[in-house]
Structures are given as structure tokens and as C-alpha cells.
Enzyme design. Sequence first.
Site, PDB file in Angstrom:
ATOM      1  N   ARG A 138      -0.762   4.937  -1.317  1.00  0.00           N
ATOM      2  CA  ARG A 138      -1.713   6.028  -1.120  1.00  0.00           C
ATOM      3  C   ARG A 138      -2.491   5.921   0.202  1.00  0.00           C
ATOM      4  O   ARG A 138      -2.629   6.907   0.917  1.00  0.00           O
ATOM      5  CB  ARG A 138      -2.706   6.038  -2.286  1.00  0.00           C
ATOM      6  CG  ARG A 138      -3.663   7.229  -2.277  1.00  0.00           C
ATOM      7  CD  ARG A 138      -4.773   7.048  -3.320  1.00  0.00           C
ATOM      8  NE  ARG A 138      -4.274   6.611  -4.593  1.00  0.00           N
ATOM      9  CZ  ARG A 138      -3.929   7.410  -5.604  1.00  0.00           C
ATOM     10  NH1 ARG A 138      -4.050   8.714  -5.482  1.00  0.00           N
ATOM     11  NH2 ARG A 138      -3.476   6.901  -6.727  1.00  0.00           N
ATOM     12  N   PRO A 192       0.822  -1.209   0.000  1.00  0.00           N
ATOM     13  CA  PRO A 192       0.000   0.000   0.000  1.00  0.00           C
ATOM     14  C   PRO A 192       0.859   1.263   0.000  1.00  0.00           C
ATOM     15  O   PRO A 192       1.886   1.325   0.672  1.00  0.00           O
ATOM     16  CB  PRO A 192      -0.787  -0.107   1.310  1.00  0.00           C
ATOM     17  CG  PRO A 192       0.101  -0.897   2.210  1.00  0.00           C
ATOM     18  CD  PRO A 192       0.884  -1.847   1.329  1.00  0.00           C
ATOM     19  N   TYR A 199      -4.665  14.057 -13.586  1.00  0.00           N
ATOM     20  CA  TYR A 199      -5.759  13.082 -13.467  1.00  0.00           C
ATOM     21  C   TYR A 199      -7.113  13.756 -13.316  1.00  0.00           C
ATOM     22  O   TYR A 199      -8.098  13.080 -12.993  1.00  0.00           O
ATOM     23  CB  TYR A 199      -5.557  12.191 -12.234  1.00  0.00           C
ATOM     24  CG  TYR A 199      -4.198  11.594 -12.056  1.00  0.00           C
ATOM     25  CD1 TYR A 199      -3.682  10.671 -12.968  1.00  0.00           C
ATOM     26  CD2 TYR A 199      -3.422  11.923 -10.954  1.00  0.00           C
ATOM     27  CE1 TYR A 199      -2.430  10.101 -12.774  1.00  0.00           C
ATOM     28  CE2 TYR A 199      -2.163  11.353 -10.749  1.00  0.00           C
ATOM     29  CZ  TYR A 199      -1.673  10.443 -11.662  1.00  0.00           C
ATOM     30  OH  TYR A 199      -0.448   9.890 -11.457  1.00  0.00           O
ATOM     31  N   CYS A 239       2.627  29.070 -16.414  1.00  0.00           N
ATOM     32  CA  CYS A 239       2.081  29.538 -17.687  1.00  0.00           C
ATOM     33  C   CYS A 239       1.498  28.388 -18.503  1.00  0.00           C
ATOM     34  O   CYS A 239       2.056  27.984 -19.526  1.00  0.00           O
ATOM     35  CB  CYS A 239       3.162  30.267 -18.472  1.00  0.00           C
ATOM     36  SG  CYS A 239       3.764  31.678 -17.552  1.00  0.00           S
ATOM     37  N   GLU A 240       0.415  27.830 -18.008  1.00  0.00           N
ATOM     38  CA  GLU A 240      -0.322  26.756 -18.678  1.00  0.00           C
ATOM     39  C   GLU A 240      -1.775  26.884 -18.241  1.00  0.00           C
ATOM     40  O   GLU A 240      -2.034  27.040 -17.041  1.00  0.00           O
ATOM     41  CB  GLU A 240       0.132  25.367 -18.187  1.00  0.00           C
ATOM     42  CG  GLU A 240       1.555  25.007 -18.434  1.00  0.00           C
ATOM     43  CD  GLU A 240       1.721  24.022 -19.579  1.00  0.00           C
ATOM     44  OE1 GLU A 240       0.693  23.603 -20.161  1.00  0.00           O
ATOM     45  OE2 GLU A 240       2.865  23.690 -19.878  1.00  0.00           O
TER      46      GLU A 240
HETATM   47  C1  LIG Z   1       2.019   2.232  -7.366  1.00  0.00           C
HETATM   48  C2  LIG Z   1       2.190   0.851  -6.896  1.00  0.00           C
HETATM   49  C3  LIG Z   1       1.769   0.471  -5.615  1.00  0.00           C
HETATM   50  C4  LIG Z   1       1.069   1.420  -4.666  1.00  0.00           C
HETATM   51  O1  LIG Z   1      -0.192   1.761  -5.105  1.00  0.00           O
HETATM   52  P1  LIG Z   1      -1.157   2.650  -4.159  1.00  0.00           P
HETATM   53  O2  LIG Z   1      -2.340   2.869  -4.988  1.00  0.00           O
HETATM   54  O3  LIG Z   1      -0.422   3.904  -3.851  1.00  0.00           O
HETATM   55  O4  LIG Z   1      -1.440   1.855  -2.932  1.00  0.00           O
HETATM   56  C5  LIG Z   1       1.998  -0.836  -5.225  1.00  0.00           C
HETATM   57  N1  LIG Z   1       2.605  -1.729  -6.042  1.00  0.00           N
HETATM   58  C6  LIG Z   1       3.030  -1.401  -7.275  1.00  0.00           C
HETATM   59  C7  LIG Z   1       3.687  -2.421  -8.116  1.00  0.00           C
HETATM   60  C8  LIG Z   1       2.841  -0.108  -7.746  1.00  0.00           C
HETATM   61  O5  LIG Z   1       3.231   0.209  -8.983  1.00  0.00           O
END
Ligand SMILES: *Cc1c(COP(=O)(O)O)cnc(C)c1O
Length: 414
Positions: free
Chosen positions: A277, A275, A317, A343-344
Amino acid sequence: MNAFSYSGQALFCEGVALAEIAARVGTPSYVYSSATILANFRAYDESFGDMPHTICYAVKANGNLAVLRLLAEAGAGFDIVSGGELFRVLQAGGAPSKVVFSGVGKTAAEIDDALAAGIFNFNCESEPELALIDALAHRRGTRARVALRVNPDVETDTHDYISTGKLAHKFGVDIAAAEGIYERARKHENLLIEGVSCHIGSLLLDPEPLMEAVDRVLALIDRLRALGSDIRHADLGGGLGVAYKPEETTPSIAEFVKCLRQRLTGRDLHVVLEPGRSIVAGAGVLLTKTLYRKNTGHKDFVIVDAAMNDLIRPALYNAYHEILPVRQNNSRRIRADVVGPVCETGDFLAHDREMADVMPGDVLAISTAGAYGFVQSSTYNARRRPAEVMVDGDLWRVVRERESYEDLIRGETI
Ligand SMILES: *Cc1c(COP(=O)(O)O)cnc(C)c1O
């Protein structure tokens, strides 16, 4: 937990008024709550109870050394996707024996560094990569533990850029081809092929696709074991989402792990999760100061000193971040675009947002900015990257200084 809340008119992070940090450190600055980061990590760790597990925090979500140290001290492992992230983990005091190395394009130098450090496992994404790791491990006289990253081909309801688990994506190998690859890989004498891994995407608000992927991976493990493979660990990736909007709901970390446990009980597997995020997003805000108010005759604009180079998620996003005043001066509301100095036209933090009526000088907190915030910052428009601050109870400290103009030109020659 939410460490960011008002006490009277003032927005606090844990026991510290954000206005104090803005006044002392300046803006734009990222501020992180150490209590939130730890609470999220522990929610994963403790929900697994006595089931063998390693929570490998995905460094790419926020790689600040202080964040990594905090998690390393709490017992976390790390999921890295580059040699640079390995360097960060080692500098922060992370245990190499709990590092997994993911990513579709590992270079020979990066693999060799990871072998030298003695990481736990490589999540391999192709047969040529297996062959390269085998050759490099042979040269070092060691054996490398590997898992094949399989692509379980499930639909996820997330932004196209962060969905990874369909066959149209560059990641992993088709789960239908996996048995053949495991069979062929047995000839590599310097590999310990003991795992299966998957990661189907990020910002998953509905755990259902993830559970479907887990079921497919577990079925594969049953087939591989029946063919004589000694599969010992299952790495089920990261991807649990967080609520960016007040009305969004996500399963809690504890509920999510409970669903996983139901599927994994009695299978004699060491579980790895990656994990990112869900551990750091809600632990961070980006503080920014209002520079100007402006009306084009068509629209109201709040022009602030943070921009897409500091936080690119809205531009990249079309992401939503709550924007809160650090001091509630009045109860009037406005509807405006919140934009930065770059500047975008794509440089915005919010479109058409109903928000507090702010005046030049007022400081705002862009919420849920602890993940994929600073790490995706750049120096576009020759803007210095922001400072980063860690809060711990009533205390705070700068854990990355604001860049200087000298930093901007380091390494350049005329
Ligand atoms: C980005 C990534 C994660 C983490 O994803 P989250 O959405 O931030 O939890 C875990 N494993 C791999 C292989 C990733 O590329």
C-alpha cells in the site's frame, strides 16, 4: 510527493491533465503516477543505506505488469501470495531470486512452480507446509530457503479484516511455539531454514505495534541462534499505512525505516520488507464520470459510472477516499452520497460527503486508489473492468485496456 495537483482549474497527474485521459480513454479508469511509485520505492531502498536489505513489493496491492516492470527496473524484489502473482512477476521481468512467497494456503503446484523459478524464499505458515516444501524440493533435487512466519501476538489499530498479527488470526505460527518448530524442522534435509518472517496487518498508521513485533522477532532470532540455527534474514512484512483523509498523519517511509534501522543495526541480518500500500496507494486515482444528480427528498445523490465492482474499499472496509473534481467549475459545495450503478445499497464510494457541486458529465478523481483498487475489481453486474493508465511526466499510455463484452464471457459455453 503528491503528483496529483491543480494547475489553474485543472487537476493534473504529473504533467498530464486528467481530463485529457478521461476524454481519450473513457471512464471509469485507473490512472497511476510512475514518479510517485518510484519515489516511494526509493524512499524505502535508500533509507536502508548500506544495511543489507531487499524491498519486496507486495504484488497483491497492485499487480499491473507496468507497475511491476517499473519496480523491477528500479531493483525491487516481490512478495507474492499465489502462483498467479508469480506468473505476473515473471511476465513483467522481475528477478525470481528476489521473490518471497507468503500465504497460508500454498498449493503443491504453486510451490513446485516457485521452486522451478528459483525464488529466494518461502515464508511458511505451518509445519505441514514445511514438510510439503521439503518433499517437493527433494523431488527436484534442490534445497528450498524458508522462513517461518511467526505470529507475534500484538494488537493493531486497523480494520479487523486486515489485522493479521493476533493468535486469533489464521496467519503464521504462535511465536511461543516457534523454537520447537525450528528444532523439528532441522530434520528436513531439503530446507535451508535461514529466516524468520512476520506481517501483522495492513494500514498501520501508528508504527508502534510494528516495532513491538520487530522486537519480539529479534528476541526470537537471538534464541534461535543460541540454539544453533543459522538465521540470516528477517522479513518484517509490510503494513505501513497511508493517509486517506487530509487530516490523517502517518510516519514517512524514511522515518519508518529509521526506526527499523535503530533496532537492526549490528545484528548481522539481511532485512526484507514487503510494502504494498505505502508504495502504490497515493500513486493512483480512479476517474469516474457523473451520470446523474438526484434527490430522494431525504438525501442528495451523485450517481457516477464507477461502482463497488471497480473499487470495493468503501463497501468492504467502510474506507474513505477523497473525491476531487477534475475541473473546478465553481466554488459551490454540496453534501451528498456518491454512488455507482450496481444494484446493492452497499454500492457507494462516499457517504454524506461535503464535496464540489458537480453536474452530469463532470469527471471526478477518487483519490488514493492505487492500492487494493483494480486488483479487487470484479465483473459483478456484468460490468467490464476499467482501463488502467500509466503517466510518466508529460506522457501517458494505457497499460490495461478496458475489458470488452467478449472478455466478460470468455471461457463460457452454453
Ligand atoms: C498484504 C501483505 C503485505 C502488504 O501489506 P501492505 O499493507 O499493502 O503494505 C505484505 N506481506 C504480506 C504477507 C501480506 O499479506
